[in-house]
Design a protein around this motif. Structure first.
Motif, mmCIF file in Angstrom:
data_model
loop_
_atom_site.group_PDB
_atom_site.id
_atom_site.type_symbol
_atom_site.label_atom_id
_atom_site.label_comp_id
_atom_site.label_asym_id
_atom_site.label_seq_id
_atom_site.Cartn_x
_atom_site.Cartn_y
_atom_site.Cartn_z
ATOM 1 N N ASN A 155 -1.643 5.026 -8.282
ATOM 2 C CA ASN A 155 -0.277 4.747 -8.214
ATOM 3 C C ASN A 155 0.285 3.407 -8.591
ATOM 4 N N TYR A 156 -0.361 2.575 -8.578
ATOM 5 C CA TYR A 156 0.314 1.212 -8.861
ATOM 6 C C TYR A 156 0.494 1.170 -10.658
ATOM 7 N N GLY A 180 3.570 -2.560 11.784
ATOM 8 C CA GLY A 180 2.602 -2.732 11.002
ATOM 9 C C GLY A 180 2.895 -2.508 9.520
ATOM 10 N N HIS A 214 -3.098 -9.283 3.884
ATOM 11 C CA HIS A 214 -2.632 -9.822 5.355
ATOM 12 C C HIS A 214 -3.422 -9.499 6.401
ATOM 13 N N PRO A 224 0.890 -1.020 -0.033
ATOM 14 C CA PRO A 224 0.040 -0.115 0.051
ATOM 15 C C PRO A 224 0.897 1.105 0.138
ATOM 16 N N TRP A 274 -3.958 -8.404 10.712
ATOM 17 C CA TRP A 274 -3.555 -7.229 11.355
ATOM 18 C C TRP A 274 -2.604 -7.708 12.435
ATOM 19 N N ALA A 288 -4.861 7.602 -4.838
ATOM 20 C CA ALA A 288 -4.026 6.711 -4.522
ATOM 21 C C ALA A 288 -4.014 5.347 -4.831
ATOM 22 N N LEU A 289 -5.044 4.769 -5.308
ATOM 23 C CA LEU A 289 -5.024 3.343 -5.973
ATOM 24 C C LEU A 289 -4.281 3.581 -7.441
ATOM 25 N N VAL A 309 -1.778 -6.041 0.530
ATOM 26 C CA VAL A 309 -2.364 -5.035 1.541
ATOM 27 C C VAL A 309 -2.677 -5.401 2.552
ATOM 28 N N ASP A 329 -7.462 -4.227 6.393
ATOM 29 C CA ASP A 329 -8.335 -3.087 6.547
ATOM 30 C C ASP A 329 -8.423 -2.292 5.337
ATOM 31 N N TYR A 368 5.763 -4.517 8.045
ATOM 32 C CA TYR A 368 5.490 -5.976 7.850
ATOM 33 C C TYR A 368 4.948 -6.169 6.397
ATOM 34 N N SER A 369 3.953 -5.185 5.939
ATOM 35 C CA SER A 369 3.808 -5.258 4.426
ATOM 36 C C SER A 369 4.817 -4.956 3.798
ATOM 37 N N HIS A 415 6.013 2.014 11.082
ATOM 38 C CA HIS A 415 5.930 1.249 12.163
ATOM 39 C C HIS A 415 5.958 -0.232 12.097
HETATM 40 N N1 MSP Z 1 -2.736 5.125 2.193
HETATM 41 C C1 MSP Z 1 -3.515 3.911 2.307
HETATM 42 C C2 MSP Z 1 -3.399 2.762 1.419
HETATM 43 C C3 MSP Z 1 -3.432 3.329 0.044
HETATM 44 S S1 MSP Z 1 -2.981 2.065 -0.958
HETATM 45 C C4 MSP Z 1 -3.436 2.590 -2.548
HETATM 46 C C5 MSP Z 1 -3.458 3.579 3.773
HETATM 47 N N2 MSP Z 1 -2.476 3.934 4.395
HETATM 48 S S2 MSP Z 1 -1.752 3.360 5.812
HETATM 49 O O1 MSP Z 1 -0.711 4.118 6.199
HETATM 50 O O2 MSP Z 1 -3.006 3.584 6.749
HETATM 51 O O3 MSP Z 1 -1.178 1.972 5.584
HETATM 52 C C6 MSP Z 1 -2.034 0.780 5.660
HETATM 53 C C7 MSP Z 1 -1.348 -0.235 5.496
HETATM 54 O O4 MSP Z 1 -0.163 -0.501 6.604
HETATM 55 C C8 MSP Z 1 -2.366 -1.374 5.832
HETATM 56 O O5 MSP Z 1 -3.123 -1.776 5.059
HETATM 57 C C9 MSP Z 1 -1.313 -2.453 6.159
HETATM 58 O O6 MSP Z 1 -0.787 -2.885 5.129
HETATM 59 C C10 MSP Z 1 -0.307 -1.571 6.939
HETATM 60 N N3 MSP Z 1 -0.493 -1.706 8.729
HETATM 61 C C11 MSP Z 1 -0.698 -0.608 9.476
HETATM 62 N N4 MSP Z 1 -1.018 -1.087 10.556
HETATM 63 C C12 MSP Z 1 -0.786 -2.336 10.661
HETATM 64 C C13 MSP Z 1 -0.715 -3.510 11.529
HETATM 65 N N5 MSP Z 1 -1.189 -2.949 12.681
HETATM 66 N N6 MSP Z 1 -0.602 -4.770 11.348
HETATM 67 C C14 MSP Z 1 -0.304 -4.948 10.152
HETATM 68 N N7 MSP Z 1 -0.478 -4.053 8.918
HETATM 69 C C15 MSP Z 1 -0.706 -2.813 9.267
HETATM 70 O O7 MSP Z 1 -4.337 2.833 4.247
#
Ligand code: MSP
Length: 673
Positions: free
Chosen positions: A231-232, A20, A292, A9, A294, A228-229, A262, A265, A23-24, A18
């Protein structure tokens, strides 16, 4: 094999990276490295989502322009991914001109085909997740179901995307592409959501400026998720006509395989809106969306209000980058929720890494090859073969095959399980063949064969761990006397034959691959990270221990007054109106460190206000939706100028304070006995 394109993402820049988000990004990096190792043309994209109301507001609160703010935040993201050895090929920021132009092109394509129209939006919006909601989606008190924070009423002129026309088209697309969303359980959730019917989607805003202008009507900025989407695709130079953008031509379907990693969420945006936009533009959707789970940290949700976002830097500092990468990929089944636990990390470091792989290398390379074989890889001696050799070779080939299959299926945890099955087989082989005894007895032909088998096993493991632990893999290869780096040049380097290690190679033993953390080191590391358990202290409970009259008399001085019975009558107990109450809304009381103001449904027919001194233990949003136990007939009391009509029950000891909650879904107002 088709070219492989993997994406993370694009992260909002309002938070630093952080565990999370790491991890992605690590998962995507593992996949990219794996596919490159297989000789596939591979591309890995990450980046930042920089537009939208959320970012604009954070920037304003910091007294910066949104552009200044996002410029400032981009650095830490790049630095963190570098620290974690996430080797992306491209880093896109949605404020870059190359992106804006392509997002506008995608808009125009959809508009030209008739699926964007002008209307007016009137409903609710959550700035936290940048999502539109209708009344029925909200929690009591008009709270966002994701963020548990109040949503905002939005009423403005807006362009709409005709999403309602895509219900059947999407369902047909899902039917024809059974692997479009993974894991399959999540795919079912997506399908049920779509089957309920889709509403048209508001695709532009006029009440703020921080976004990409709509091409034909710059008074509007694009909805941040549309921006945002894209971007890919924009990172490859798409949408574009064949021949205009070589990367797009090579990597976007049908020519390439595109996998979006992703978090669960944001699955709906990727599995519903994104393919609908693309179908509307006449463009093939990505091959797969992998959602994946959370991550919690030591059992707790990470949240801003709790201030417990786990940063990767101190962990890298304490354990090393590869150990962190290994732990994240090994401990949490991809697709499921998981808990980051420092203790599990240490257990895996000492167990699988130090005792497993590190020990296999050390016990043969240092103890035998250096001492008995002049530091060189011996030649195998097939004439000395035994059933143990057959077993090890069969295990090696089986594990290599199954690790690859798991990685093809985006199951990094299972791939590591398979690789460690081979590490285990290698250690068992050493236990059984006892090379030290062979050396002692001077059985040099058999010794050479046994050592060769182990070194070859290590070579195979060294290739397979490369995507997960690129540094340790290079170190391992270096110790075996090989080029530390794997140069694929378009070749598939995944191990598939046993016996590729060249005899006579000069090995170069070095420091232990994974030094063990003994008890003191572990404690020191945990303490430094602020997670060490306090040394055991005797239990201090608030409640007085219940004593019988007889024992009380023996152990305590008699009470002064005559009615000092430790018991109450049942009637006394029934005077206390204990009830189940559902928390509808909750917020901090301004200027108070301790007080939270709860609005609860206690079955009175109208919300009741209760003040509770638990602000240091709970973030307000943690309580919303919970069923708590209250004393409903306490005399109303004023605190900080606010009236409290009851008391929330809680228990506390030295580890913290916990509100009593009811596990079942009992009707608010039900009595507690
Ligand atoms: N900007 C949007 C995504 C746009 S993609 C076209 C967004 N950003 S975010 O900063 O909130 O990041 C979301 C992503 O971060 C989650 O979908 C996940 O991949 C990762 N994570 C953020 N917190 C997380 C956890 N606590 N655990 C696992 N992954 C998490 O949403």
């Amino acid at each position: 094999m088709k070219p492989f394109y993997v994406t993370t993402p694009i992260y909002y820049v309002n938070d630093r990276p952080h565990i999370g988000t790491s991890y992605s990004t690590i998962a995507a990096d593992v996949l990219a490295r794996y596919h490159a190792l297989r000789g596939q043309q591979t591309r890995f994209l990450t980046g930042l989502d920089e537009h939208g109301l959320k970012i604009a507001r954070v920037a304003e609160s910091k007294g910066m322009s949104p552009q200044q703010f996002t410029d400032e935040m981009a650095g830490p993201f790049r630095d963190t991914w570098q620290l974690l050895h996430c080797q992306y090929d491209d880093f896109i920021r949605t404020t870059e001109p190359r992106h804006k132009v392509r997002a506008q092109m995608l808009w125009q394509r959809i508009a030209a085909r008739g699926d964007i129209y002008l209307g007016a939006y009137e409903d609710w919006y959550c700035v936290g997740c940048e999502t539109f909601y209708t009344e029925k989606d909200l929690l009591p008190g008009n709270l966002c179901p994701q963020h548990l924070k109040p949503v905002e009423r939005v009423k403005e002129s807006s362009y709409f995307f005709r999403l309602s026309a895509y219900t059947d088209k999407l369902l047909a697309y899902y039917e024809a592409h059974p692997d479009f969303v993974k894991p399959s359980g999540r795919f079912n959730e997506v399908k049920s959501f779509v089957r309920e019917g889709l509403r048209d989607l508001s695709l532009s805003r006029t009440s703020f400026r921080w976004g990409i202008p709509v091409p034909s009507d710059p008074e509007h900025v694009m909805y941040v998720w549309f921006d945002a989407l894209t971007n890919y695709m924009s990172a490859l130079g798409g949408p574009s006509e064949p021949g205009e953008a070589p990367l797009y031509d090579r990597f976007w379907p049908p020519h390439g395989d595109v996998v979006h990693i992703v978090g669960k969420d944001i699955l709906r945006f990727h599995a519903v809106y994104w393919p609908a936009f693309l179908l509307a533009a006449g463009i093939e959707p990505p091959s797969q969306i992998w959602a994946h789970g959370w991550l919690t940290v030591n059992g707790q949700k990470m949240s801003k209000s709790l201030g417990n976002f786990l940063a990767p830097e101190p962990l890298v500092d304490a354990f090393g980058v590869d150990v962190l990468r290994y732990y994240l990929m090994r401990d949490i089944a991809f697709g499921q929720d998981g808990d980051f636990s420092h203790e599990n990390l240490l257990a895996r470091l000492n167990g699988e890494l130090a005792n497993g792989l590190g020990n296999l290398l050390n016990r043969v390379l240092v103890s035998i090859v250096q001492k008995n074989l002049g530091g060189r890889v011996p030649a195998p001696n097939p004439s000395t073969r035994t059933a143990e050799d057959d077993e090890l070779e069969a295990a090696a080939l089986r594990c290599c095959k199954s690790a690859a299959e798991h990685l093809d299926q985006v199951a990094p945890q299972r791939a590591l399980e398979a690789i460690w099955e081979l590490v285990g087989a290698g250690n068992r082989y050493v236990d059984r063949t006892e090379p030290w005894a062979l050396a002692k007895r001077g059985e040099s032909a058999r010794l050479g064969h046994v050592v060769y088998q182990v070194l070859e096993t290590l070579r195979m493991v060294g290739v397979m761990i490369t995507p997960f632990m690129p540094l340790k893999a290079a170190e391992l290869r270096q110790q075996l006397g090989l080029d530390p780096l794997l140069h694929t040049q378009g070749l598939d380097l995944w191990p598939s034959v046993f016996g590729a290690l060249a005899p006579d190679t000069q090995t170069r033993p070095g420091a232990a691959l994974f030094p063990r953390f003994d008890k003191d080191q572990s404690q020191a590391a945990l303490q430094k990270l602020g997670v060490a358990k306090a040394p055991e202290t005797p239990q201090k409970t608030k409640a007085r221990p219940m004593t019988t009259e007889a024992t009380r008399k023996e152990t305590e001085p008699a009470a002064q007054s005559g009615d000092a019975s430790p018991f109450i009558e049942f009637d006394d107990f029934t005077k206390v109106d204990l009830r189940v109450a559902r928390v509808l809304a909750c917020e901090k009381v301004p200027k108070s460190e301790k007080l939270l103001k709860l609005s609860v449904d206690a079955g009175d027919g109208a919300p009741r206000q209760i003040l509770s001194g638990i602000a240091q233990h709970y973030a307000p949003e943690q309580l919303v939706g919970k069923q708590v136990v209250i004393v409903a007939n306490l005399k109303p009391r004023k605190m900080m100028g606010l009236e409290s009509h009851g008391m929330v029950l809680s228990a506390s000891d030295e580890t913290g304070l916990f509100v009593t909650t009811i596990a079942g879904d009992v009707k608010p107002g039900s009595g507690v006995k």
